[in-house]
Design a protein around this motif. Structure first.
Motif, short mmCIF file in Angstrom:
data_model
loop_
_atom_site.label_atom_id
_atom_site.label_comp_id
_atom_site.label_asym_id
_atom_site.label_seq_id
_atom_site.Cartn_x
_atom_site.Cartn_y
_atom_site.Cartn_z
N CYS A 1 0.83 -1.20 0.00
CA CYS A 1 0.00 0.00 0.00
C CYS A 1 0.87 1.25 0.00
O CYS A 1 0.56 2.24 -0.68
N TYR A 2 1.96 1.21 0.76
CA TYR A 2 2.87 2.34 0.79
C TYR A 2 3.46 2.59 -0.60
O TYR A 2 3.52 3.74 -1.06
N ALA A 3 3.87 1.51 -1.27
CA ALA A 3 4.42 1.65 -2.62
C ALA A 3 3.36 2.18 -3.58
O ALA A 3 3.66 2.99 -4.46
N MET A 4 2.12 1.74 -3.43
CA MET A 4 1.04 2.27 -4.26
C MET A 4 0.83 3.75 -3.99
O MET A 4 0.60 4.55 -4.92
N GLY A 5 0.94 4.15 -2.72
CA GLY A 5 0.81 5.55 -2.36
C GLY A 5 1.85 6.42 -3.06
O GLY A 5 1.57 7.56 -3.43
N GLU A 6 3.04 5.86 -3.28
CA GLU A 6 4.08 6.58 -4.02
C GLU A 6 3.64 6.81 -5.46
O GLU A 6 3.82 7.91 -6.02
N GLN B 1 0.75 7.39 2.57
CA GLN B 1 2.05 6.80 2.87
C GLN B 1 2.43 7.01 4.32
O GLN B 1 3.00 6.12 4.97
N ARG B 2 2.13 8.19 4.84
CA ARG B 2 2.48 8.49 6.23
C ARG B 2 1.77 7.54 7.19
O ARG B 2 2.34 7.09 8.18
N GLU B 3 0.50 7.25 6.91
CA GLU B 3 -0.26 6.32 7.75
C GLU B 3 0.33 4.91 7.68
O GLU B 3 0.48 4.23 8.70
N CYS B 4 0.65 4.45 6.47
CA CYS B 4 1.21 3.11 6.28
C CYS B 4 2.56 2.99 6.99
O CYS B 4 2.85 1.98 7.66
N LEU B 5 3.40 4.00 6.84
CA LEU B 5 4.73 3.96 7.44
C LEU B 5 4.64 3.92 8.95
O LEU B 5 5.35 3.14 9.60
N TRP B 6 3.76 4.74 9.53
CA TRP B 6 3.63 4.74 10.98
C TRP B 6 3.19 3.36 11.49
O TRP B 6 3.69 2.87 12.50
N GLY C 1 6.00 8.40 17.50
CA GLY C 1 5.23 8.57 18.71
C GLY C 1 3.76 8.27 18.46
O GLY C 1 3.39 7.15 18.14
N ALA C 2 2.92 9.29 18.61
CA ALA C 2 1.49 9.12 18.39
C ALA C 2 1.20 8.90 16.91
O ALA C 2 2.00 9.27 16.05
N PRO C 3 0.04 8.32 16.59
CA PRO C 3 -0.33 8.16 15.18
C PRO C 3 -0.42 9.52 14.50
O PRO C 3 -0.52 10.55 15.17
N PRO C 4 -0.38 9.55 13.17
CA PRO C 4 -0.54 10.82 12.46
C PRO C 4 -1.81 11.55 12.90
O PRO C 4 -2.79 10.93 13.32
N GLU C 5 -1.78 12.85 12.81
CA GLU C 5 -2.90 13.67 13.26
C GLU C 5 -4.20 13.27 12.59
O GLU C 5 -4.24 12.97 11.40
N LYS C 6 -5.27 13.27 13.37
CA LYS C 6 -6.58 12.94 12.85
C LYS C 6 -6.96 13.92 11.74
O LYS C 6 -6.78 15.12 11.87
N ARG C 7 -7.48 13.40 10.65
CA ARG C 7 -7.73 14.25 9.48
C ARG C 7 -9.01 15.06 9.58
O ARG C 7 -9.07 16.21 9.17
#
Length: 245
Positions: free
Chosen positions: A124-129, A137-142, A231-237
Motif C-alpha cells: 500500500c505504501y508503494a502504491m501511495g508513491e 504513505q504516512r499512515e502506512c509507514l507509521w 510517537g502518536a499516530p498521524p494527526e486525525k484528518r
C-alpha cells in the motif's frame, strides 16, 4: 525494471496545469461533509480482474496528487468524471478508498500480526508513491514502524522477501534522503540476516535484485534509529464537530 503504463501517465501529468479553484480553505479542509458535496468519480481499477470504485472528487484530490492533476487539469477525466484505467491492485486500492472516508485501522496502536498484513501495508505504501499520496504513505509507514518496534511478532522470511521486493518498486530519491520505508525494511532485514540468507526465496530475490544484498549488509551494524516511530499516530484528518446556527 521498465516503468508501468500508470507510472508513465503520472510522469506526463506532473507537468500539467491544475485548476485550484475548488480548493477548500483551512477551516473547511477538516470537515468531511465538505468533501461529500463534490461530484462522485468512477474509477475502474485493475488489469486482469477489474473493480469499479465510486469516490468523491474532493477526497481524491485531497489525498492524491496524481488524481488531482487528472481531475483538475486538462485531461478527459476532468470532463467525463471517470478514470477508466487505474492499473493498481483492486485489493490494495480498497484499503486506500477506505482510508479516504475515515480514520481507520492504519492509525490504531494495535500491532500488525499476520505476515499477509505486513506485506499488504508495505505494498500500500508503494502504491501511495505511485498515486502521489503522501498522507496515505504516512499512515502506512507509521503502522509498520509501530508494529516493528513493539517486537511482538517476527516477520516470516517469505513475507519479508515480498516486502523487500515491494521496496524495489519505490523510485530512487535524488535529494540524498533515502525513502523511509526502504530504510526501515532494510534495517529489519539486516537484523534477520543470519536466518534470511539460508532461505531459497531470499536467494532468488537477490538474483533478481542483487543491489539488495549490498544495501542490507551495509546496515548489519547500524543502530535502530530507523525503526523508531514518530510517537502518536498521524494527526486525525477530520474534526468531529457540529456548527449550530
Amino acid at each position: 525494471m521498465e516503468p508501468s503504463k500508470s507510472e508513465d501517465i503520472y510522469k506526463e501529468t506532473k507537468t500539467a496545469k491544475v485548476d485550484d479553484s475548488h480548493e477548500f480553505n483551512e477551516a473547511e479542509v477538516k470537515r468531511l461533509s465538505n468533501y461529500l458535496s463534490t461530484r462522485v468519480i468512477e474509477i475502474v481499477v485493475g488489469v486482469s480482474h477489474k473493480r469499479t470504485f465510486y469516490i468523491h472528487e474532493g477526497l481524491l484530490c485531497y489525498a492524491s496528487e496524481k488524481f488531482k492533476i487528472q481531475l483538475r487539469g486538462y485531461f478527459k477525466e476532468a470532463q467525463t468524471g471517470k478514470i477508466p484505467d487505474c492499473q493498481e491492485d483492486p485489493e490494495l486500492f480498497a484499503v486506500f478508498a477506505d482510508f479516504l472516508y475515515h480514520d481507520g485501522w492504519l492509525r490504531k496502536r494495535k500491532s500488525l500480526y499476520y505476515s499477509c498484513e505486513w506485506v499488504m501495508v508495505s505494498r500500500c505504501y508503494a502504491m501511495g508513491e505511485r498515486l502521489g499520496s503522501k498522507v496515505f504513505q504516512r499512515e502506512c509507514l507509521w503502522k509498520l514502524q509501530h508494529s516493528i518496534t513493539l517486537k511482538k511478532f517476527t516477520i516470516a522470511n517469505d513475507a519479508l522477501c515480498r516486502i523487500l521486493k515491494a521496496t524495489t518498486e519505490l523510485p530512487e530519491r535524488t535529494t540524498g534522503n533515502e525513502d523511509p520505508l526502504r530504510a526501515l525494511v532494510l534495517r529489519y532485514a539486516a537484523g534477520q540476516i543470519s536466518t534470511l540468507r539460508k532461505d531459497p526465496a531470499f536467494k532468488e530475490l537477490l538474483d533478481e535484485h542483487p543491489e539488495l544484498g549490498c544495501q542490507i549488509l551495509m546496515r548489519v551494524t547500524d543502530d535502530e534509529s530507523d525503526c523508531q516511530p514518530s510517537g502518536a499516530p498521524p494527526e486525525k484528518r477530520f474534526e468531529d464537530k457540529v456548527e449550530f446556527l
